[in-house]
Design a protein around this motif. Structure first.
Motif, PDB file in Angstrom:
ATOM      1  N   ILE A  11      26.929  49.636  17.570  1.00 31.96           N
ATOM      2  CA  ILE A  11      28.255  50.191  17.298  1.00 31.96           C
ATOM      3  C   ILE A  11      28.343  50.610  15.839  1.00 31.96           C
ATOM      4  CG2 ILE A  11      30.723  49.664  17.162  1.00 31.96           C
ATOM      5  CD1 ILE A  11      30.460  47.973  19.625  1.00 31.96           C
ATOM      6  N   ASP A  12      27.822  49.787  14.956  1.00 33.53           N
ATOM      7  CA  ASP A  12      27.810  50.101  13.534  1.00 33.53           C
ATOM      8  C   ASP A  12      27.073  51.411  13.279  1.00 33.53           C
ATOM      9  OD1 ASP A  12      28.076  49.473  10.642  1.00 33.53           O
ATOM     10  OD2 ASP A  12      25.907  49.234  10.759  1.00 33.53           O
ATOM     11  N   GLN A  13      25.955  51.623  13.958  1.00 35.28           N
ATOM     12  CA  GLN A  13      25.121  52.794  13.705  1.00 35.28           C
ATOM     13  C   GLN A  13      25.585  54.043  14.452  1.00 35.28           C
ATOM     14  OE1 GLN A  13      22.393  52.976  11.535  1.00 35.28           O
ATOM     15  NE2 GLN A  13      23.227  51.005  10.883  1.00 35.28           N
ATOM     16  N   PHE A  14      26.052  53.897  15.684  1.00 25.57           N
ATOM     17  CA  PHE A  14      26.321  55.064  16.523  1.00 25.57           C
ATOM     18  C   PHE A  14      27.792  55.293  16.874  1.00 25.57           C
ATOM     19  CE2 PHE A  14      21.980  53.649  17.923  1.00 25.57           C
ATOM     20  CZ  PHE A  14      21.285  54.664  17.261  1.00 25.57           C
ATOM     21  N   TYR A  15      28.603  54.240  16.887  1.00 28.96           N
ATOM     22  CA  TYR A  15      30.001  54.381  17.295  1.00 28.96           C
ATOM     23  C   TYR A  15      30.942  53.674  16.325  1.00 28.96           C
ATOM     24  CZ  TYR A  15      28.078  56.015  21.745  1.00 28.96           C
ATOM     25  OH  TYR A  15      27.408  56.718  22.715  1.00 28.96           O
ATOM     26  N   PRO A  16      30.903  54.017  15.048  1.00 28.34           N
ATOM     27  CA  PRO A  16      31.787  53.344  14.086  1.00 28.34           C
ATOM     28  C   PRO A  16      33.265  53.539  14.395  1.00 28.34           C
ATOM     29  CG  PRO A  16      30.763  55.288  13.098  1.00 28.34           C
ATOM     30  CD  PRO A  16      30.057  55.042  14.393  1.00 28.34           C
ATOM     31  N   ARG A  17      33.588  54.597  15.120  1.00 30.45           N
ATOM     32  CA  ARG A  17      34.997  54.824  15.472  1.00 30.45           C
ATOM     33  C   ARG A  17      35.533  53.679  16.324  1.00 30.45           C
ATOM     34  NH1 ARG A  17      32.437  58.380  19.531  1.00 30.45           N
ATOM     35  NH2 ARG A  17      33.134  57.628  21.588  1.00 30.45           N
ATOM     36  N   ALA A  18      34.690  53.107  17.180  1.00 27.42           N
ATOM     37  CA  ALA A  18      35.113  51.972  18.010  1.00 27.42           C
ATOM     38  C   ALA A  18      35.327  50.730  17.161  1.00 27.42           C
ATOM     39  CB  ALA A  18      34.081  51.696  19.100  1.00 27.42           C
ATOM     40  N   ALA A  19      34.508  50.572  16.118  1.00 28.55           N
ATOM     41  CA  ALA A  19      34.686  49.447  15.194  1.00 28.55           C
ATOM     42  C   ALA A  19      36.019  49.574  14.461  1.00 28.55           C
ATOM     43  CB  ALA A  19      33.532  49.400  14.203  1.00 28.55           C
ATOM     44  N   ARG A  20      36.316  50.777  13.984  1.00 26.91           N
ATOM     45  CA  ARG A  20      37.589  50.995  13.288  1.00 26.91           C
ATOM     46  C   ARG A  20      38.774  50.763  14.213  1.00 26.91           C
ATOM     47  NH1 ARG A  20      34.614  55.329  10.904  1.00 26.91           N
ATOM     48  NH2 ARG A  20      35.449  56.781  12.457  1.00 26.91           N
ATOM     49  N   ALA A  21      38.665  51.229  15.454  1.00 24.87           N
ATOM     50  CA  ALA A  21      39.754  51.033  16.415  1.00 24.87           C
ATOM     51  C   ALA A  21      39.984  49.553  16.686  1.00 24.87           C
ATOM     52  CB  ALA A  21      39.437  51.771  17.711  1.00 24.87           C
ATOM     53  N   THR A  22      38.901  48.786  16.800  1.00 23.20           N
ATOM     54  CA  THR A  22      39.025  47.341  17.025  1.00 23.20           C
ATOM     55  C   THR A  22      39.705  46.670  15.852  1.00 23.20           C
ATOM     56  OG1 THR A  22      36.991  47.378  18.348  1.00 23.20           O
ATOM     57  CG2 THR A  22      37.747  45.233  17.558  1.00 23.20           C
ATOM     58  N   LEU A  23      39.290  47.030  14.642  1.00 24.90           N
ATOM     59  CA  LEU A  23      39.903  46.463  13.439  1.00 24.90           C
ATOM     60  C   LEU A  23      41.395  46.788  13.383  1.00 24.90           C
ATOM     61  CD1 LEU A  23      39.788  45.123  10.632  1.00 24.90           C
ATOM     62  CD2 LEU A  23      39.085  47.348   9.711  1.00 24.90           C
ATOM     63  N   GLU A  24      41.748  48.049  13.602  1.00 25.58           N
ATOM     64  CA  GLU A  24      43.155  48.458  13.539  1.00 25.58           C
ATOM     65  C   GLU A  24      43.974  47.778  14.632  1.00 25.58           C
ATOM     66  OE1 GLU A  24      43.020  52.694  13.780  1.00 25.58           O
ATOM     67  OE2 GLU A  24      42.149  52.939  11.779  1.00 25.58           O
ATOM     68  N   LEU A  25      43.392  47.632  15.808  1.00 28.70           N
ATOM     69  CA  LEU A  25      44.107  47.001  16.917  1.00 28.70           C
ATOM     70  C   LEU A  25      44.392  45.538  16.616  1.00 28.70           C
ATOM     71  CD1 LEU A  25      45.105  47.660  19.823  1.00 28.70           C
ATOM     72  CD2 LEU A  25      42.923  46.769  20.636  1.00 28.70           C
ATOM     73  N   LEU A  26      43.407  44.833  16.109  1.00 29.62           N
ATOM     74  CA  LEU A  26      43.599  43.422  15.771  1.00 29.62           C
ATOM     75  C   LEU A  26      44.623  43.267  14.652  1.00 29.62           C
ATOM     76  CD1 LEU A  26      39.912  42.138  15.926  1.00 29.62           C
ATOM     77  CD2 LEU A  26      41.771  41.492  17.468  1.00 29.62           C
ATOM     78  N   GLU A  27      44.519  44.102  13.627  1.00 30.75           N
ATOM     79  CA  GLU A  27      45.467  44.018  12.510  1.00 30.75           C
ATOM     80  C   GLU A  27      46.885  44.324  12.963  1.00 30.75           C
ATOM     81  OE1 GLU A  27      42.737  44.996   8.580  1.00 30.75           O
ATOM     82  OE2 GLU A  27      43.697  46.656   9.633  1.00 30.75           O
ATOM     83  N   SER A  28      47.027  45.190  13.965  1.00 30.34           N
ATOM     84  CA  SER A  28      48.369  45.551  14.438  1.00 30.34           C
ATOM     85  C   SER A  28      49.080  44.383  15.100  1.00 30.34           C
ATOM     86  CB  SER A  28      48.279  46.721  15.428  1.00 30.34           C
ATOM     87  OG  SER A  28      47.720  46.301  16.667  1.00 30.34           O
ATOM     88  N   THR A  29      48.330  43.359  15.521  1.00 30.55           N
ATOM     89  CA  THR A  29      48.943  42.190  16.158  1.00 30.55           C
ATOM     90  C   THR A  29      49.448  41.182  15.130  1.00 30.55           C
ATOM     91  OG1 THR A  29      46.889  40.907  16.306  1.00 30.55           O
ATOM     92  CG2 THR A  29      47.355  42.454  18.103  1.00 30.55           C
ATOM     93  N   GLY A  30      49.091  41.394  13.850  1.00 28.93           N
ATOM     94  CA  GLY A  30      49.561  40.515  12.798  1.00 28.93           C
ATOM     95  C   GLY A  30      48.585  39.436  12.378  1.00 28.93           C
ATOM     96  N   VAL A  31      47.400  39.367  13.017  1.00 26.79           N
ATOM     97  CA  VAL A  31      46.426  38.361  12.609  1.00 26.79           C
ATOM     98  C   VAL A  31      45.689  38.832  11.355  1.00 26.79           C
ATOM     99  CG1 VAL A  31      46.092  37.586  14.970  1.00 26.79           C
ATOM    100  CG2 VAL A  31      44.540  39.285  14.013  1.00 26.79           C
ATOM    101  N   GLU A  32      45.167  37.886  10.606  1.00 26.59           N
ATOM    102  CA  GLU A  32      44.346  38.213   9.445  1.00 26.59           C
ATOM    103  C   GLU A  32      42.913  38.445   9.916  1.00 26.59           C
ATOM    104  OE1 GLU A  32      42.733  36.247   5.239  1.00 26.59           O
ATOM    105  OE2 GLU A  32      44.368  35.283   6.360  1.00 26.59           O
ATOM    106  N   VAL A  33      42.376  39.604   9.611  1.00 19.44           N
ATOM    107  CA  VAL A  33      41.032  39.961  10.059  1.00 19.44           C
ATOM    108  C   VAL A  33      40.102  40.070   8.860  1.00 19.44           C
ATOM    109  CG1 VAL A  33      39.628  41.604  11.381  1.00 19.44           C
ATOM    110  CG2 VAL A  33      42.047  41.284  11.957  1.00 19.44           C
ATOM    111  N   VAL A  34      38.953  39.415   8.959  1.00 16.84           N
ATOM    112  CA  VAL A  34      37.921  39.541   7.935  1.00 16.84           C
ATOM    113  C   VAL A  34      36.678  40.150   8.585  1.00 16.84           C
ATOM    114  CG1 VAL A  34      38.773  37.629   6.548  1.00 16.84           C
ATOM    115  CG2 VAL A  34      37.089  37.192   8.329  1.00 16.84           C
ATOM    116  N   VAL A  35      36.003  41.008   7.811  1.00 18.63           N
ATOM    117  CA  VAL A  35      34.794  41.668   8.310  1.00 18.63           C
ATOM    118  C   VAL A  35      33.663  41.366   7.333  1.00 18.63           C
ATOM    119  CG1 VAL A  35      33.781  43.830   9.134  1.00 18.63           C
ATOM    120  CG2 VAL A  35      36.267  43.510   9.205  1.00 18.63           C
TER     121      VAL A  35
END
Length: 248
Positions: A11-35
């Motif tokens: 995902i990191d190499q070929f589909y970074p858009r999915a990684a960004r979507a996952t990060l944004e989705l988790l952050e939208s719920t109000g949890v603290e996300v670390v990468v």
């Protein structure tokens, strides 16, 4: 709650858009996300190729990397299944036990925390859900036909909440796409034939977009779609759940 986001190497190499979507989705719920920037692979490619002992250092490094978070979430049922079920070859240190017990696939995590309200999503397309083998049977994200049980799907329930999305029933809801990691390399003819069968099922039911929890499977299907010039798109489920009307 602190959530550590684990992004698989492909995902990191070929589909970074999915990684960004996952990060944004988790952050939208109000949890603290670390990468963590020092995260690498879960070790599954080596293990699937018969080199599991050579993956030990990578696996232990992953456990150390996520030792300080409450949950580890990943947009990959396959990688999470490997962590939870195949890290038994490691010394069961506190870090390893924590990683195995607290790792969840994205939709699995969201379904277990209904108190975290997702923002409204809008995706007005006929959508087919590919239930990947590791997610469906390994993590029990959905019912499977061989069990003769009533149909249910964790991912399907989340998609049904998306405005405008029509979740299409397939002829064979839980058939393998043929990817299977290194199986697609060692048995490419069988792998491609299985993938073509899955794509044909979606086409026969007028699907516009194929989605799922594993971009490894979706990558396999997308390769067939592109080579044959077929009228289908492939998106990770996180991209759909994170879609507003303007983005669709």
């Amino acid at each position: 709650m602190i959530v550590g986001l684990f992004i698989p190497c492909y995902i990191d190499q070929f589909y970074p858009r999915a990684a960004r979507a996952t990060l944004e989705l988790l952050e939208s719920t109000g949890v603290e996300v670390v990468v963590p920037t020092d995260q690498t692979c879960c070790g599954q490619p080596l293990a699937n190729s018969g080199y599991e002992p050579d993956a030990v250092a990578v696996m232990e490094q992953l456990a150390d990397t996520f030792a300080g978070v409450d949950h580890i979430v990943s947009p990959s049922g396959s990688c999470i299944h490997h962590i939870r079920h195949h890290y038994d070859i490691l010394e069961q240190s506190p870090a390893v036990r924590h990683l195995r017990e607290k790792s969840l696939e994205l939709c699995q995590f969201l379904s277990r925390h209904p108190e975290m309200n997702l923002p409204p999503a809008h995706f007005p397309f006929r959508t087919g859900l590919h239930q990947s083998c590791h997610g469906q049977r390994g993590l029990r994200l959905a019912s499977s036909s061989e069990r003769m049980e009533p149909a249910w799907s964790v991912v399907g329930d989340l998609l049904k909440k998306v405005e405008g999305l029509e979740l299409v029933s397939l002829n064979r809801e839980d058939e393998c796409c043929g990817f299977g990691g290194t199986f697609a390399v060692t048995e490419e003819a069988v792998s491609v034939r299985m993938g073509k069968d899955r794509v044909a099922d979606h086409l026969q039911n007028d699907v516009e977009v194929i989605t799922g929890t594993d971009l490894s499977c979706l990558m396999h299907l997308e390769g067939i779609i592109r080579r044959d010039g077929l009228p289908l798109r492939v998106l990770h489920v996180a991209e759909i759940l994170n879609t507003t009307g303007e983005q669709s």
